[in-house]
Design an enzyme around this catalytic site. Structure first.
Site, PDB file in Angstrom:
ATOM      1  CG  ASP A 184      -1.965  -1.102   1.168  1.00 19.53           C
ATOM      2  OD1 ASP A 184      -2.191  -1.643   0.074  1.00 19.53           O
ATOM      3  OD2 ASP A 184      -2.535  -1.434   2.222  1.00 19.53           O
ATOM      4  CD  GLU A 185       6.256   2.707   2.721  1.00 19.11           C
ATOM      5  OE1 GLU A 185       7.244   3.461   2.775  1.00 19.11           O
ATOM      6  OE2 GLU A 185       6.177   1.648   3.380  1.00 19.11           O
TER       7      GLU A 185
END
Length: 441
Positions: A184-185
């Site tokens: 997700d980062e």
């Protein structure tokens, strides 16, 4: 009355037309303001970045607050937005501040992080008008620094932060303080870059790739245009999601343990989270022979010594780096043909060696990092005291970029900001959490 005297009533033409127009207007208004029931497919592990279905008035002002708890520092981003007719928010401006060290440094004494968190929270208090604070999402996402800690210690730090947040006047939900998934980062950072360049809202624009080198992890994310990228990608590397009425298929992966600080430890033979014996030391061929120093990482201090009898520091260090990276990185050949932004430690080490102008960034070839590494390793005896790990860092960057698929002649755009906004995952994540919190507090 005779039939010849019968008359017909007629509705005046102008009032009738006005009446019809009014009916049509009311019907259109009804359709426009009725909430949509259509839902969008979300990013894996996320619910939906834009799925609330609410309609905001054009030019409405609203804010979002994102704390980035990285391995080497904690940063606050305060974003001011206005709503546009297209549904995509317009970023008015950003307030940014960073403090050191990272939260993971307080693993054994979590209460010591309180002062720093409150200092950053005061930045948001000063920026956001009082009447908008209760509707402004406040979020902290921790990255590799806390991912690498024992679960119990990491949770105590998160609980300490959440207590501070809950005493603030801002909007705090169940998901407001947590460790963010590495993939997700990378996705959020990619959204940030392509949002700031305007590519996300321009279907004809070529989408840029993104490289981020943090302290504990490193991410690569790009939009594949070649079929072979999809067929050759390992399981879990391809992510599908919708954003701004477009569907995106991203190649994205986060390599935990291959951020610059974690890589240093492994290159020198150390293991994450495991301190040495009281009289132990790490011996490495990547710093000045015989030079003794210390390396602080994830709350542990390691004694480090340069290996003696090393003829060529760059060659010996290069072998150590290559050995450490063997089999750990997937090569994606398509990146050779993409425009790619790189930031975080890629930018910092280029700045340290004068490859770019620190105020604006610039273009750097992979070969430039190699040249800088060779030079730094040759001169390291003179700079050992001030920058003992620069030779190692540059050598590592040279190798990991090539392992990821970049040739030595590939040019990367190194930036800290695009259009005066920090190029981190924080803006992309803010879009998501603003909607999630307002819908699910």
């Amino acid at each position: 009355m005779s039939s010849s005297e019968t008359t017909t009533m007629r509705i005046p033409k102008l009032p009738f037309l006005l009446f019809v127009a009014l009916c049509i207007t009311l019907y259109i208004s009804y359709l426009r303001w009725t909430p949509s029931t259509q839902t969008e497919k979300s990013v894996p592990n996320l619910k939906s970045a834009y799925g609330s279905g609410r309609v905001s008035a054009q030019n409405e002002i609203f804010y979002g607050i994102m704390f980035d708890a990285g391995s080497t520092g904690t940063r606050v981003h305060v974003y001011k937005f206005s709503q546009t007719s297209s549904g995509a928010p317009h970023l008015e401006h950003e307030i940014f501040k960073a403090i050191k060290p990272g939260l993971s440094e307080y693993a054994d004494e979590p209460e010591k992080c309180v002062a720093g968190i409150k200092e950053l929270l005061d930045i948001a208090m000063e920026e956001i008008p009082e009447h908008l604070r209760r509707s402004t999402p406040l979020v902290l996402k921790a990255t590799a620094g806390l991912r690498l800690l024992p679960e119990e210690k990491a949770q105590k730090l998160l609980d300490t932060v959440k207590t501070i947040f809950q005493s603030s006047p801002f909007l705090v939900g169940k998901e407001s303080v947590s460790i963010m998934d590495g993939t997700d980062e990378g996705i959020f950072a990619w959204i940030t870059v392509n949002f700031l360049t305007g590519s996300l809202t321009n279907p004809s624009a070529k989408l840029a790739g993104m490289l981020d080198l943090g302290g504990g992890s490193t991410q690569i994310t790009f939009y594949p245009y070649e079929k072979v990228t999809f067929t050759g990608a390992p399981a879990g590397y391809i992510t599908n999601f919708q954003l701004f009425n477009r569907t995106f298929h991203l190649y994205s992966h986060s390599y935990l343990g291959l951020g610059l600080m974690s890589a240093r430890l492994q290159i020198m033979g150390g293991m994450e989270g495991k301190p040495l014996q009281p009289d132990g030391e790490l011996v490495t061929s990547c710093i000045t022979p015989g030079f003794v120093t210390e390396f602080n990482h994830a709350g542990i201090t390691y004694k480090v010594k340069g290996q003696n009898d090393v003829k060529s520091l760059y060659e010996s260090c290069s072998k150590s780096v290559a050995k450490m990276l063997t089999g750990k990185v997937n090569r994606a050949d398509e990146v050779a043909n993409l425009f790619v932004y790189a930031f975080s430690y890629y930018f910092d080490r280029a700045e340290d060696t004068h490859l770019i102008d620190p105020s604006v960034g610039g273009y750097v070839k992979v070969r430039d990092f190699e040249t800088a590494a060779t030079k730094e390793c040759a001169n390291i005896a003179q700079t050992a005291g001030s920058s003992p790990y620069l030779c190692m860092d540059l050598t590592y960057i040279t190798h990991i970029l090539q392992d990821l698929g970049f040739s030595k002649d590939k040019r990367l755009k190194l930036v800290k900001k695009i259009n005066d906004v920090e190029t981190s995952w924080a803006l992309g994540a803010t879009f998501y959490y603003m909607d999630l919190l307002k819908s699910n507090v």
